[in-house]
Design a protein around this motif. Structure first.
Motif, PDB file in Angstrom:
ATOM      1  N   SER A   1       0.862  -1.270  -0.093  1.00 39.09           N
ATOM      2  CA  SER A   1       0.157  -0.127   0.118  1.00 39.09           C
ATOM      3  C   SER A   1       0.903   1.229   0.055  1.00 39.09           C
ATOM      4  CB  SER A   1      -0.888   0.081   1.332  1.00 39.09           C
ATOM      5  OG  SER A   1      -1.869  -0.697   1.160  1.00 39.09           O
ATOM      6  N   VAL A   2       0.405   2.230  -0.823  1.00 39.75           N
ATOM      7  CA  VAL A   2       1.269   3.445  -1.101  1.00 39.75           C
ATOM      8  C   VAL A   2       0.213   4.248  -0.928  1.00 39.75           C
ATOM      9  CG1 VAL A   2       2.869   4.605  -2.664  1.00 39.75           C
ATOM     10  CG2 VAL A   2       3.066   2.439  -2.511  1.00 39.75           C
ATOM     11  N   GLY A   3       0.640   5.884  -0.348  1.00 41.62           N
ATOM     12  CA  GLY A   3      -0.195   6.902  -0.181  1.00 41.62           C
ATOM     13  C   GLY A   3       0.546   7.951   0.545  1.00 41.62           C
ATOM     14  N   GLY A   4      -0.555   9.106   0.346  1.00 39.51           N
ATOM     15  CA  GLY A   4      -0.226  10.137   1.169  1.00 39.51           C
ATOM     16  C   GLY A   4      -0.786  10.127   2.404  1.00 39.51           C
TER      17      GLY A   4
ATOM     18  N   GLU B   1      -4.345  11.751  10.476  1.00 38.84           N
ATOM     19  CA  GLU B   1      -4.572  10.430   9.979  1.00 38.84           C
ATOM     20  C   GLU B   1      -3.610   9.224  10.393  1.00 38.84           C
ATOM     21  OE1 GLU B   1      -7.456   9.525   9.061  1.00 38.84           O
ATOM     22  OE2 GLU B   1      -8.040  11.477   8.148  1.00 38.84           O
ATOM     23  N   LYS B   2      -2.692   9.743  11.350  1.00 38.87           N
ATOM     24  CA  LYS B   2      -1.639   8.890  11.842  1.00 38.87           C
ATOM     25  C   LYS B   2      -2.232   7.750  12.826  1.00 38.87           C
ATOM     26  CE  LYS B   2       2.434  11.743  10.970  1.00 38.87           C
ATOM     27  NZ  LYS B   2       3.683  12.350  11.396  1.00 38.87           N
TER      28      LYS B   2
ATOM     29  N   TRP C   1      -4.821   6.451  12.981  1.00 35.77           N
ATOM     30  CA  TRP C   1      -5.499   5.282  11.921  1.00 35.77           C
ATOM     31  C   TRP C   1      -4.479   4.620  11.134  1.00 35.77           C
ATOM     32  CZ3 TRP C   1      -5.318   4.447   6.485  1.00 35.77           C
ATOM     33  CH2 TRP C   1      -6.103   3.492   6.185  1.00 35.77           C
ATOM     34  N   PHE C   2      -3.387   5.145  10.893  1.00 35.05           N
ATOM     35  CA  PHE C   2      -2.492   4.584   9.845  1.00 35.05           C
ATOM     36  C   PHE C   2      -1.748   3.703  10.866  1.00 35.05           C
ATOM     37  CE2 PHE C   2       2.185   4.797   8.468  1.00 35.05           C
ATOM     38  CZ  PHE C   2       1.887   4.175   7.128  1.00 35.05           C
ATOM     39  N   ASP C   3      -1.211   4.078  12.235  1.00 40.05           N
ATOM     40  CA  ASP C   3      -0.836   3.079  13.116  1.00 40.05           C
ATOM     41  C   ASP C   3      -1.615   1.937  13.365  1.00 40.05           C
ATOM     42  OD1 ASP C   3       1.238   4.705  13.328  1.00 40.05           O
ATOM     43  OD2 ASP C   3       0.449   5.798  15.157  1.00 40.05           O
ATOM     44  N   LYS C   4      -2.830   1.961  13.281  1.00 41.24           N
ATOM     45  CA  LYS C   4      -3.765   0.742  13.522  1.00 41.24           C
ATOM     46  C   LYS C   4      -3.888  -0.133  12.204  1.00 41.24           C
ATOM     47  CE  LYS C   4      -6.917   2.918  16.899  1.00 41.24           C
ATOM     48  NZ  LYS C   4      -8.344   3.289  16.881  1.00 41.24           N
ATOM     49  N   LEU C   5      -3.627   0.422  11.067  1.00 36.93           N
ATOM     50  CA  LEU C   5      -3.290  -0.219   9.852  1.00 36.93           C
ATOM     51  C   LEU C   5      -2.154  -0.956   9.859  1.00 36.93           C
ATOM     52  CD1 LEU C   5      -4.427  -0.857   6.795  1.00 36.93           C
ATOM     53  CD2 LEU C   5      -2.929   1.067   6.154  1.00 36.93           C
ATOM     54  N   ARG C   6      -1.155  -0.607  10.536  1.00 38.30           N
ATOM     55  CA  ARG C   6       0.305  -1.366  10.602  1.00 38.30           C
ATOM     56  C   ARG C   6       0.048  -2.179  11.840  1.00 38.30           C
ATOM     57  NH1 ARG C   6       4.955   2.927  10.335  1.00 38.30           N
ATOM     58  NH2 ARG C   6       3.969   3.764  12.110  1.00 38.30           N
TER      59      ARG C   6
END
Length: 374
Positions: A232-235, A240-241, A243-248
């Motif tokens: 996954s690549v994106g801005g 949103e960090k 949410w991003f940490d949960k994705l990881r």
């Protein structure tokens, strides 16, 4: 021109950049209202320097707000700043390039004509699909949007899918039929004919790191298909960090994420990947799938939204199982399948018209008529 957020590069920002270039090339003086503007960052994400002739009026720093009533808090801040500049700037025409909720004509009302490039009528769409509690939350905001809609004199949009939505949801408030002008895609650096079998067994998805883009599907695919690499690549912005940490969290070993990649690195990844999979449902247009296709990736998109106008049915998916099966089928057979080579050439021809030059010509041919006949 009004474009509140230029700190991340998506379709709206490409539109803004190319509208500015169009106006400048045709002898117009341009003032831009935007939140905190970083010229160096802009050059990094756009790939071009911001035109020095444009006068920038900063609306201050982007305000991150917390629930409840987040959209109303953002609206309050935005309106306050629009009012601040209402009597400070002299202008003939107002052009909003991030206009899904066109408040600008209500408060910046000194111009002869109001122009908007609408990416999607999001509030009305959300309202129509919401349950009673959601409708009550959105009702006042929806009314505010409608005040701006009625003041638009020229409306552009990014796909026939969006045009149909605008006419369905805004039709009783806006008398102007939207004009479809597809967003500009600079494909000159993306074209790549590297053979399928010479690429890595990698599936790539490019989209902003926000919940609506559904990156978690890539995570699930990686778990179900451990023999392939998923990326996954994106801005990513600060808001949103979390949410991003949960994705990881608990990522499969064959799944990785890369945020805010420079353009050359993204192109290198696409040129060496076999499949580009687009996961968002109802994508209004979809620049990233076009770039993936130009890069030679077999491009698979959800069977909805603006991408239906470019990607044939054989390369569209509806359910998760449908997507998973298509990935396996493509990954194991396309290298020896002459149909893909033929389809790719036809699709390349179809998307080759999506150039900045074409976009600029179409924009100017429409707006010059109201300049001549105000």
């Amino acid at each position: 021109m009004v474009h509140p957020y230029l700190d991340i590069y998506g379709g709206g920002e490409r539109v803004c950049h190319n509208v500015i270039k169009t106006l400048m090339a045709n002898g117009q003086n341009v003032d831009l209202l935007t939140f905190d503007f970083d010229e160096d960052k802009y050059k990094d994400i756009v790939g071009e320097a911001f035109p020095q002739e444009v006068v920038i009026h900063s609306l201050g720093k982007r305000m991150e707000v917390k629930s409840p009533f987040t959209i109303y808090k953002r609206h309050r801040t935005f309106v306050k700043l629009l009012k601040k500049y209402k009597n400070k700037i002299e202008y003939d025409y107002l052009f909003s390039t991030q206009s899904s909720s066109p408040f600008e004509p209500v408060f910046l009302n000194k111009g002869k004509k109001n122009i908007a490039y609408v990416h999607f009528p999001e509030i009305h769409y959300d309202y129509s699909r919401g349950k009673l509690k959601r409708k009550l939350y959105l009702w006042l905001f929806k009314r505010w949007v409608e005040q701006g809609i009625g003041k638009l004199d020229l409306v552009f949009c990014n796909s026939n899918y969006t045009k149909e939505a605008i006419m369905r949801y805004w039709g009783t408030h806006c008398s102007k039929e939207p004009i479809v002008i597809y967003p500009p895609v600079d494909l000159s650096k993306f074209w790549c004919s590297k053979p399928f079998l010479d690429r890595k067994k990698r599936i790539v998805y490019v989209a902003r790191f926000i919940a609506a883009k559904r990156h978690e599907i890539m995570k699930r695919l990686a778990s179900d298909l451990p023999n392939y690499e998923f990326l996954s690549v994106g801005g990513l912005i600060d808001a949103e960090k979390n949410w991003f940490d949960k994705l990881r969290e608990n990522m499969p070993p064959n799944y990785s994420v890369k945020a805010n990649l420079p353009g050359p690195e993204l192109r290198k990844i696409l040129h060496d990947s076999r499949i580009y999979a687009h996961l968002m449902e109802g994508e209004h247009f979809g620049i990233a799938p076009i770039e993936g296709l130009a890069s030679g990736c077999v491009t698979i998109v959800h069977d909805s939204g603006g991408m239906r106008e470019f990607i044939p049915e054989d390369y569209r998916w509806r359910t998760y199982e449908d997507l998973r099966c298509k990935i396996v089928t493509v990954m194991e057979s396309t290298g020896t399948n002459p149909d893909w080579n033929s389809d790719r050439l036809q699709l390349w021809k179809k998307i080759s018209v999506l150039t900045p030059e074409t976009f600029q010509e179409q924009i100017w041919s429409n707006i010059k008529t109201i300049f001549v006949n105000p």
